[in-house]
Write a protein that holds these residues in place. Structure first.
Motif, PDB file in Angstrom:
ATOM      1  N   GLU A  28     111.844  42.815 -18.786  1.00 33.73           N
ATOM      2  CA  GLU A  28     111.640  43.715 -18.663  1.00 33.73           C
ATOM      3  C   GLU A  28     111.739  44.670 -19.749  1.00 33.73           C
ATOM      4  O   GLU A  28     110.103  45.644 -20.573  1.00 33.73           O
ATOM      5  CB  GLU A  28     111.743  44.742 -17.071  1.00 33.73           C
ATOM      6  N   LEU A  29     112.409  45.045 -19.778  1.00 38.57           N
ATOM      7  CA  LEU A  29     112.697  45.935 -21.176  1.00 38.57           C
ATOM      8  C   LEU A  29     111.913  45.593 -22.475  1.00 38.57           C
ATOM      9  O   LEU A  29     111.400  46.602 -23.274  1.00 38.57           O
ATOM     10  CB  LEU A  29     114.058  47.067 -20.955  1.00 38.57           C
ATOM     11  N   SER A  30     112.890  44.824 -22.768  1.00 42.93           N
ATOM     12  CA  SER A  30     111.971  44.010 -23.514  1.00 42.93           C
ATOM     13  C   SER A  30     110.631  43.786 -24.591  1.00 42.93           C
ATOM     14  O   SER A  30     110.055  44.376 -24.918  1.00 42.93           O
ATOM     15  CB  SER A  30     112.497  42.331 -24.100  1.00 42.93           C
ATOM     16  N   ASN A  31     109.773  43.567 -22.809  1.00 35.25           N
ATOM     17  CA  ASN A  31     108.964  43.533 -23.020  1.00 35.25           C
ATOM     18  C   ASN A  31     108.092  44.737 -23.261  1.00 35.25           C
ATOM     19  O   ASN A  31     107.140  44.881 -23.402  1.00 35.25           O
ATOM     20  CB  ASN A  31     107.976  42.861 -21.851  1.00 35.25           C
ATOM     21  N   ALA A  32     108.094  45.245 -22.746  1.00 33.41           N
ATOM     22  CA  ALA A  32     107.704  47.104 -22.844  1.00 33.41           C
ATOM     23  C   ALA A  32     107.614  47.392 -23.582  1.00 33.41           C
ATOM     24  O   ALA A  32     106.900  48.760 -23.833  1.00 33.41           O
ATOM     25  CB  ALA A  32     108.629  48.263 -21.562  1.00 33.41           C
ATOM     26  N   MET A  33     109.182  47.950 -24.394  1.00 31.77           N
ATOM     27  CA  MET A  33     109.258  48.035 -26.173  1.00 31.77           C
ATOM     28  C   MET A  33     108.410  47.823 -26.761  1.00 31.77           C
ATOM     29  O   MET A  33     107.635  47.665 -27.512  1.00 31.77           O
ATOM     30  CB  MET A  33     110.298  48.239 -26.392  1.00 31.77           C
ATOM     31  N   ARG A  34     108.191  45.760 -26.626  1.00 28.92           N
ATOM     32  CA  ARG A  34     107.501  45.596 -26.969  1.00 28.92           C
ATOM     33  C   ARG A  34     106.127  45.630 -27.570  1.00 28.92           C
ATOM     34  O   ARG A  34     105.085  46.309 -28.758  1.00 28.92           O
ATOM     35  CB  ARG A  34     107.068  43.986 -26.899  1.00 28.92           C
ATOM     36  N   LYS A  35     105.292  46.283 -26.595  1.00 25.13           N
ATOM     37  CA  LYS A  35     103.684  47.212 -26.080  1.00 25.13           C
ATOM     38  C   LYS A  35     104.110  48.414 -27.509  1.00 25.13           C
ATOM     39  O   LYS A  35     102.871  48.941 -27.427  1.00 25.13           O
ATOM     40  CB  LYS A  35     103.807  47.609 -25.223  1.00 25.13           C
ATOM     41  N   LEU A  36     105.080  48.997 -26.735  1.00 27.18           N
ATOM     42  CA  LEU A  36     105.845  50.402 -28.122  1.00 27.18           C
ATOM     43  C   LEU A  36     106.154  49.721 -29.799  1.00 27.18           C
ATOM     44  O   LEU A  36     106.030  51.110 -29.869  1.00 27.18           O
ATOM     45  CB  LEU A  36     106.834  51.297 -27.304  1.00 27.18           C
ATOM     46  N   ARG A  37     105.636  48.717 -29.502  1.00 29.66           N
ATOM     47  CA  ARG A  37     105.853  48.869 -31.155  1.00 29.66           C
ATOM     48  C   ARG A  37     107.393  48.187 -31.527  1.00 29.66           C
ATOM     49  O   ARG A  37     107.356  48.487 -32.730  1.00 29.66           O
ATOM     50  CB  ARG A  37     104.828  49.104 -31.928  1.00 29.66           C
ATOM     51  N   SER A  38     108.208  48.350 -30.821  1.00 26.29           N
ATOM     52  CA  SER A  38     109.643  48.123 -31.021  1.00 26.29           C
ATOM     53  C   SER A  38     110.173  46.615 -29.914  1.00 26.29           C
ATOM     54  O   SER A  38     110.739  46.573 -29.374  1.00 26.29           O
ATOM     55  CB  SER A  38     110.220  49.433 -30.011  1.00 26.29           C
ATOM     56  N   THR A  39     110.637  45.895 -31.748  1.00 30.96           N
ATOM     57  CA  THR A  39     110.541  44.459 -31.161  1.00 30.96           C
ATOM     58  C   THR A  39     112.159  44.251 -31.535  1.00 30.96           C
ATOM     59  O   THR A  39     112.420  43.191 -30.782  1.00 30.96           O
ATOM     60  CB  THR A  39     109.300  43.276 -31.667  1.00 30.96           C
ATOM     61  N   LEU A  74     109.439  62.091 -25.641  1.00 28.35           N
ATOM     62  CA  LEU A  74     109.473  60.382 -25.754  1.00 28.35           C
ATOM     63  C   LEU A  74     108.525  60.134 -24.004  1.00 28.35           C
ATOM     64  O   LEU A  74     107.977  59.069 -24.537  1.00 28.35           O
ATOM     65  CB  LEU A  74     110.805  59.397 -26.013  1.00 28.35           C
ATOM     66  N   VAL A  75     108.487  60.535 -23.364  1.00 28.97           N
ATOM     67  CA  VAL A  75     108.167  59.632 -22.221  1.00 28.97           C
ATOM     68  C   VAL A  75     106.799  60.349 -22.215  1.00 28.97           C
ATOM     69  O   VAL A  75     106.187  59.156 -21.639  1.00 28.97           O
ATOM     70  CB  VAL A  75     109.220  60.760 -20.712  1.00 28.97           C
ATOM     71  N   LYS A  76     106.281  61.492 -22.801  1.00 35.11           N
ATOM     72  CA  LYS A  76     104.571  61.830 -22.768  1.00 35.11           C
ATOM     73  C   LYS A  76     104.596  60.812 -24.093  1.00 35.11           C
ATOM     74  O   LYS A  76     102.872  60.611 -23.491  1.00 35.11           O
ATOM     75  CB  LYS A  76     104.736  63.135 -23.821  1.00 35.11           C
ATOM     76  N   ASP A  77     104.943  60.653 -24.985  1.00 33.55           N
ATOM     77  CA  ASP A  77     104.625  59.115 -26.003  1.00 33.55           C
ATOM     78  C   ASP A  77     104.613  57.834 -24.815  1.00 33.55           C
ATOM     79  O   ASP A  77     103.383  56.870 -25.338  1.00 33.55           O
ATOM     80  CB  ASP A  77     105.523  59.185 -27.204  1.00 33.55           C
ATOM     81  N   ILE A  78     105.396  57.666 -24.719  1.00 38.41           N
ATOM     82  CA  ILE A  78     105.441  56.081 -23.633  1.00 38.41           C
ATOM     83  C   ILE A  78     103.895  56.166 -22.444  1.00 38.41           C
ATOM     84  O   ILE A  78     103.398  55.446 -22.716  1.00 38.41           O
ATOM     85  CB  ILE A  78     106.865  55.965 -22.888  1.00 38.41           C
ATOM     86  N   ALA A  79     104.376  57.078 -21.982  1.00 43.49           N
ATOM     87  CA  ALA A  79     102.989  57.722 -20.847  1.00 43.49           C
ATOM     88  C   ALA A  79     101.754  57.080 -21.666  1.00 43.49           C
ATOM     89  O   ALA A  79     100.512  56.268 -21.184  1.00 43.49           O
ATOM     90  CB  ALA A  79     102.879  58.682 -20.557  1.00 43.49           C
ATOM     91  N   LYS A  80     101.457  57.973 -22.682  1.00 41.89           N
ATOM     92  CA  LYS A  80      99.983  57.197 -23.680  1.00 41.89           C
ATOM     93  C   LYS A  80      99.499  55.778 -23.677  1.00 41.89           C
ATOM     94  O   LYS A  80      98.493  55.763 -23.792  1.00 41.89           O
ATOM     95  CB  LYS A  80     100.300  58.222 -25.359  1.00 41.89           C
ATOM     96  N   VAL A  81     100.906  54.757 -23.617  1.00 44.03           N
ATOM     97  CA  VAL A  81     100.513  53.595 -24.487  1.00 44.03           C
ATOM     98  C   VAL A  81      99.960  52.837 -22.476  1.00 44.03           C
ATOM     99  O   VAL A  81      99.667  52.217 -22.856  1.00 44.03           O
ATOM    100  CB  VAL A  81     102.213  53.331 -24.878  1.00 44.03           C
ATOM    101  N   PHE A  82     101.047  53.474 -22.009  1.00 43.79           N
ATOM    102  CA  PHE A  82     101.243  52.343 -20.320  1.00 43.79           C
ATOM    103  C   PHE A  82      99.610  53.752 -19.703  1.00 43.79           C
ATOM    104  O   PHE A  82      99.591  53.185 -18.808  1.00 43.79           O
ATOM    105  CB  PHE A  82     101.889  52.346 -19.223  1.00 43.79           C
TER     106      PHE A  82
END
Length: 82
Positions: A28-39, A74-82
């Motif tokens: 799940e972390l891997s999938n989420a990080m892919r959404k954040l362009r961190s693969t 970092l969490v603020k940036d993540i919140a923008k993607v999700f």
């Protein structure tokens, strides 16, 4: 007793926890990080190691909240993607 986390962090946690079991697995972390362009697999493992404080191979809400408090920008940036 359920772990109390902020409403914003709860929303992000639920986006990561796609199977709804209350924990974020490595997949799940891997999938989420892919959404954040961190693969990078190394980056996923490094992140899991950083957040998974008890080393059980998953991220619970307590660990997630601690990470969010330690990295608010970092969490603020993540919140923008999700």
């Amino acid at each position: 007793m359920a772990t109390e986390i902020s409403q914003d962090n709860e929303m992000i946690f639920k986006q990561f926890d796609t199977n709804g079991d209350g924990k974020i697995s490595l997949q799940e972390l891997s999938n989420a990080m892919r959404k954040l362009r961190s693969t990078s697999l190394d980056e996923v493992f490094k992140t899991m190691t950083e957040i998974d404080a008890d080393g059980d191979g998953s991220i619970d809400k307590t660990e997630f909240e601690a990470f969010c408090k330690a990295h608010p920008d970092l969490v603020k940036d993540i919140a923008k993607v999700f």
